[in-house]
Design a protein around this motif. Structure first.
Motif, PDB file in Angstrom:
ATOM      1  N   ALA A  20     -45.347 -49.127  34.970  1.00  0.00           N
ATOM      2  CA  ALA A  20     -44.540 -48.321  35.809  1.00  0.00           C
ATOM      3  C   ALA A  20     -42.943 -48.826  35.648  1.00  0.00           C
ATOM      4  O   ALA A  20     -42.269 -47.766  35.486  1.00  0.00           O
ATOM      5  CB  ALA A  20     -44.938 -48.603  37.403  1.00  0.00           C
ATOM      6  N   LEU A  21     -42.866 -49.917  35.584  1.00  0.00           N
ATOM      7  CA  LEU A  21     -41.311 -50.460  35.206  1.00  0.00           C
ATOM      8  C   LEU A  21     -41.069 -49.954  33.708  1.00  0.00           C
ATOM      9  O   LEU A  21     -39.838 -49.319  33.427  1.00  0.00           O
ATOM     10  CB  LEU A  21     -41.348 -51.893  35.432  1.00  0.00           C
ATOM     11  CG  LEU A  21     -39.940 -52.469  35.450  1.00  0.00           C
ATOM     12  CD1 LEU A  21     -39.140 -51.891  36.409  1.00  0.00           C
ATOM     13  CD2 LEU A  21     -39.846 -54.031  35.599  1.00  0.00           C
ATOM     14  N   THR A  23     -42.141 -47.487  32.097  1.00  0.00           N
ATOM     15  CA  THR A  23     -41.723 -46.003  32.376  1.00  0.00           C
ATOM     16  C   THR A  23     -40.252 -45.473  33.061  1.00  0.00           C
ATOM     17  O   THR A  23     -39.743 -44.814  32.492  1.00  0.00           O
ATOM     18  CB  THR A  23     -42.572 -45.128  33.080  1.00  0.00           C
ATOM     19  OG1 THR A  23     -44.028 -45.381  32.402  1.00  0.00           O
ATOM     20  CG2 THR A  23     -42.515 -43.649  33.267  1.00  0.00           C
ATOM     21  N   ARG A  24     -40.017 -46.454  34.160  1.00  0.00           N
ATOM     22  CA  ARG A  24     -38.606 -46.195  34.771  1.00  0.00           C
ATOM     23  C   ARG A  24     -37.516 -46.346  33.781  1.00  0.00           C
ATOM     24  O   ARG A  24     -36.672 -45.700  33.648  1.00  0.00           O
ATOM     25  CB  ARG A  24     -38.656 -47.084  35.919  1.00  0.00           C
ATOM     26  CG  ARG A  24     -39.256 -46.768  37.210  1.00  0.00           C
ATOM     27  CD  ARG A  24     -38.933 -47.845  38.186  1.00  0.00           C
ATOM     28  NE  ARG A  24     -39.795 -47.369  39.474  1.00  0.00           N
ATOM     29  CZ  ARG A  24     -39.544 -47.932  40.506  1.00  0.00           C
ATOM     30  NH1 ARG A  24     -38.676 -48.998  40.654  1.00  0.00           N
ATOM     31  NH2 ARG A  24     -40.106 -47.793  41.683  1.00  0.00           N
ATOM     32  N   HIS A  27     -37.428 -43.563  30.961  1.00  0.00           N
ATOM     33  CA  HIS A  27     -36.658 -42.600  31.412  1.00  0.00           C
ATOM     34  C   HIS A  27     -35.522 -42.591  31.873  1.00  0.00           C
ATOM     35  O   HIS A  27     -34.611 -41.504  32.562  1.00  0.00           O
ATOM     36  CB  HIS A  27     -37.783 -41.951  32.462  1.00  0.00           C
ATOM     37  CG  HIS A  27     -39.009 -41.500  31.946  1.00  0.00           C
ATOM     38  ND1 HIS A  27     -40.188 -41.080  32.627  1.00  0.00           N
ATOM     39  CD2 HIS A  27     -39.469 -41.405  30.694  1.00  0.00           C
ATOM     40  CE1 HIS A  27     -41.188 -40.764  31.803  1.00  0.00           C
ATOM     41  NE2 HIS A  27     -41.004 -40.744  30.817  1.00  0.00           N
ATOM     42  N   GLU A  29     -34.133 -44.441  34.775  1.00  0.00           N
ATOM     43  CA  GLU A  29     -34.019 -44.562  35.929  1.00  0.00           C
ATOM     44  C   GLU A  29     -33.131 -45.899  36.552  1.00  0.00           C
ATOM     45  O   GLU A  29     -32.762 -46.073  37.552  1.00  0.00           O
ATOM     46  CB  GLU A  29     -35.583 -44.643  36.692  1.00  0.00           C
ATOM     47  CG  GLU A  29     -36.333 -43.141  36.454  1.00  0.00           C
ATOM     48  CD  GLU A  29     -37.485 -43.295  37.231  1.00  0.00           C
ATOM     49  OE1 GLU A  29     -37.634 -43.634  38.496  1.00  0.00           O
ATOM     50  OE2 GLU A  29     -38.593 -42.882  36.650  1.00  0.00           O
ATOM     51  N   VAL A  30     -32.947 -46.638  35.259  1.00  0.00           N
ATOM     52  CA  VAL A  30     -32.486 -47.896  35.538  1.00  0.00           C
ATOM     53  C   VAL A  30     -31.159 -47.919  34.860  1.00  0.00           C
ATOM     54  O   VAL A  30     -31.173 -47.498  33.393  1.00  0.00           O
ATOM     55  CB  VAL A  30     -33.206 -49.189  35.335  1.00  0.00           C
ATOM     56  CG1 VAL A  30     -32.548 -50.546  35.944  1.00  0.00           C
ATOM     57  CG2 VAL A  30     -34.592 -49.079  35.976  1.00  0.00           C
ATOM     58  N   ASP A  44     -40.877 -53.602  45.455  1.00  0.00           N
ATOM     59  CA  ASP A  44     -40.967 -52.272  45.122  1.00  0.00           C
ATOM     60  C   ASP A  44     -42.429 -51.877  44.779  1.00  0.00           C
ATOM     61  O   ASP A  44     -42.998 -50.706  45.254  1.00  0.00           O
ATOM     62  CB  ASP A  44     -40.080 -51.828  44.042  1.00  0.00           C
ATOM     63  CG  ASP A  44     -38.674 -51.751  44.270  1.00  0.00           C
ATOM     64  OD1 ASP A  44     -38.325 -51.704  45.366  1.00  0.00           O
ATOM     65  OD2 ASP A  44     -37.883 -51.698  43.038  1.00  0.00           O
ATOM     66  N   THR A  75     -31.094 -54.740  32.512  1.00  0.00           N
ATOM     67  CA  THR A  75     -31.174 -53.903  31.309  1.00  0.00           C
ATOM     68  C   THR A  75     -30.181 -54.101  30.577  1.00  0.00           C
ATOM     69  O   THR A  75     -28.984 -54.484  30.815  1.00  0.00           O
ATOM     70  CB  THR A  75     -31.336 -52.545  31.664  1.00  0.00           C
ATOM     71  OG1 THR A  75     -30.200 -52.122  32.789  1.00  0.00           O
ATOM     72  CG2 THR A  75     -32.566 -52.151  32.459  1.00  0.00           C
ATOM     73  N   VAL A 130     -32.824 -37.859  34.533  1.00  0.00           N
ATOM     74  CA  VAL A 130     -34.125 -38.536  34.364  1.00  0.00           C
ATOM     75  C   VAL A 130     -35.281 -37.258  33.791  1.00  0.00           C
ATOM     76  O   VAL A 130     -35.983 -37.523  33.135  1.00  0.00           O
ATOM     77  CB  VAL A 130     -34.744 -39.166  35.665  1.00  0.00           C
ATOM     78  CG1 VAL A 130     -36.213 -39.770  35.387  1.00  0.00           C
ATOM     79  CG2 VAL A 130     -33.658 -40.457  36.181  1.00  0.00           C
ATOM     80  N   ARG A 134     -37.069 -37.497  30.392  1.00  0.00           N
ATOM     81  CA  ARG A 134     -38.761 -37.616  30.267  1.00  0.00           C
ATOM     82  C   ARG A 134     -39.164 -36.437  29.529  1.00  0.00           C
ATOM     83  O   ARG A 134     -40.227 -36.281  28.805  1.00  0.00           O
ATOM     84  CB  ARG A 134     -39.212 -37.534  31.855  1.00  0.00           C
ATOM     85  CG  ARG A 134     -40.842 -37.071  31.963  1.00  0.00           C
ATOM     86  CD  ARG A 134     -41.444 -37.236  33.467  1.00  0.00           C
ATOM     87  NE  ARG A 134     -40.622 -36.302  34.177  1.00  0.00           N
ATOM     88  CZ  ARG A 134     -40.768 -34.862  34.206  1.00  0.00           C
ATOM     89  NH1 ARG A 134     -41.598 -34.502  33.308  1.00  0.00           N
ATOM     90  NH2 ARG A 134     -40.027 -34.178  35.222  1.00  0.00           N
ATOM     91  N   ARG A 168     -29.348 -42.609  29.640  1.00  0.00           N
ATOM     92  CA  ARG A 168     -29.011 -41.802  31.050  1.00  0.00           C
ATOM     93  C   ARG A 168     -27.445 -41.659  30.913  1.00  0.00           C
ATOM     94  O   ARG A 168     -26.912 -40.844  31.573  1.00  0.00           O
ATOM     95  CB  ARG A 168     -29.524 -42.934  32.040  1.00  0.00           C
ATOM     96  CG  ARG A 168     -28.890 -42.484  33.359  1.00  0.00           C
ATOM     97  CD  ARG A 168     -29.626 -41.215  33.870  1.00  0.00           C
ATOM     98  NE  ARG A 168     -29.008 -40.802  35.153  1.00  0.00           N
ATOM     99  CZ  ARG A 168     -29.747 -41.380  36.290  1.00  0.00           C
ATOM    100  NH1 ARG A 168     -30.845 -41.959  36.216  1.00  0.00           N
ATOM    101  NH2 ARG A 168     -29.373 -41.008  37.408  1.00  0.00           N
TER     102      ARG A 168
END
Length: 215
Positions: A20-21, A23-24, A27, A29-30, A44, A75, A130, A134, A168
């Motif tokens: 899950a992390l 994928t975040r 994509h 998200e971070v 979380d 990151t 995002v 994706r 991003r």
């Protein structure tokens, strides 16, 4: 006798958090340079510190997270040289994947890619960064799966993972108003069975934005 089930539960939790992390991060998200804590990750995902620590350890090994000498996890903030290097890797790996996929690019695959590209356009119109990343990666992965080269695809995904936060930031800088022109060229080359045009379109698509960012 009770230790094994606990170990299996911890391993399952760690794998769930890792995926899950991952994928975040992939994509976008971070944000680049954003700090993460084991306590925050555990909160979380509803897990203890041990699965969170194991997930972070794996992501550090993949280059998705950076662990400082003080133990701070974040990151990575990529230098221009690193962005150029990863752009060059994308060009090498993904052009080869596309070439290998071409002989197996039947019309159902091309139709699927056109549908995904419509979703890319929708995300651009909604200014959903995002969602854009994706669906853009889904467009590429759908083609590359047909290459039947799992080791090469795994390498490509590791590069995507390292670039996620930077992509991003790139999206915000480019302020796209329409999907990438090169996607249409990729689809046209697949329909025509034109390998040189396909290689050119993929190389342009995977490097153009990144090189703007590095510049």
């Amino acid at each position: 006798m009770s230790a094994r089930p606990n170990t299996e539960v911890t391993a399952a939790a760690h794998d769930r958090v890792y995926r899950a992390l991952r994928t975040r991060i992939m994509h976008g998200e971070v944000a680049p340079g954003e700090a993460l804590t084991l306590r925050g990750i555990g909160r979380d995902f509803g897990v203890s510190m041990t699965p969170a620590r194991e997930a972070v350890r794996r992501l550090v090994a993949e280059g998705a997270l950076f662990l400082s000498s003080s133990g701070r996890v974040s990151t990575p903030e990529l230098s221009n040289e690193r962005i150029e290097e990863l752009a060059a890797l994308r060009a090498l790996i993904e052009v080869e994947l596309a070439s290998r996929a071409l002989p197996r690019a039947h019309m159902a695959l091309i139709d699927r890619m056109q549908d995904i590209n419509s979703n890319v356009a929708e995300m651009v119109a909604k200014r959903d960064a995002v969602g854009y990343i994706r669906t853009n990666l889904e467009f590429h992965r759908t083609l590359y799966l047909r290459a039947q080269a799992p080791a090469m695809l795994a390498m490509a995904e590791t590069v995507w993972l390292q670039l996620g936060p930077t992509m991003r930031a790139l999206y915000g800088r480019l302020r796209r108003t329409e999907p990438p022109q090169d996607h249409r060229l990729i689809i046209a080359a697949l329909k025509a069975g034109d390998e040189p045009s396909l290689r050119l379109a993929v190389r342009s698509d995977v490097t153009k934005g990144l090189r703007l960012l590095a510049g």
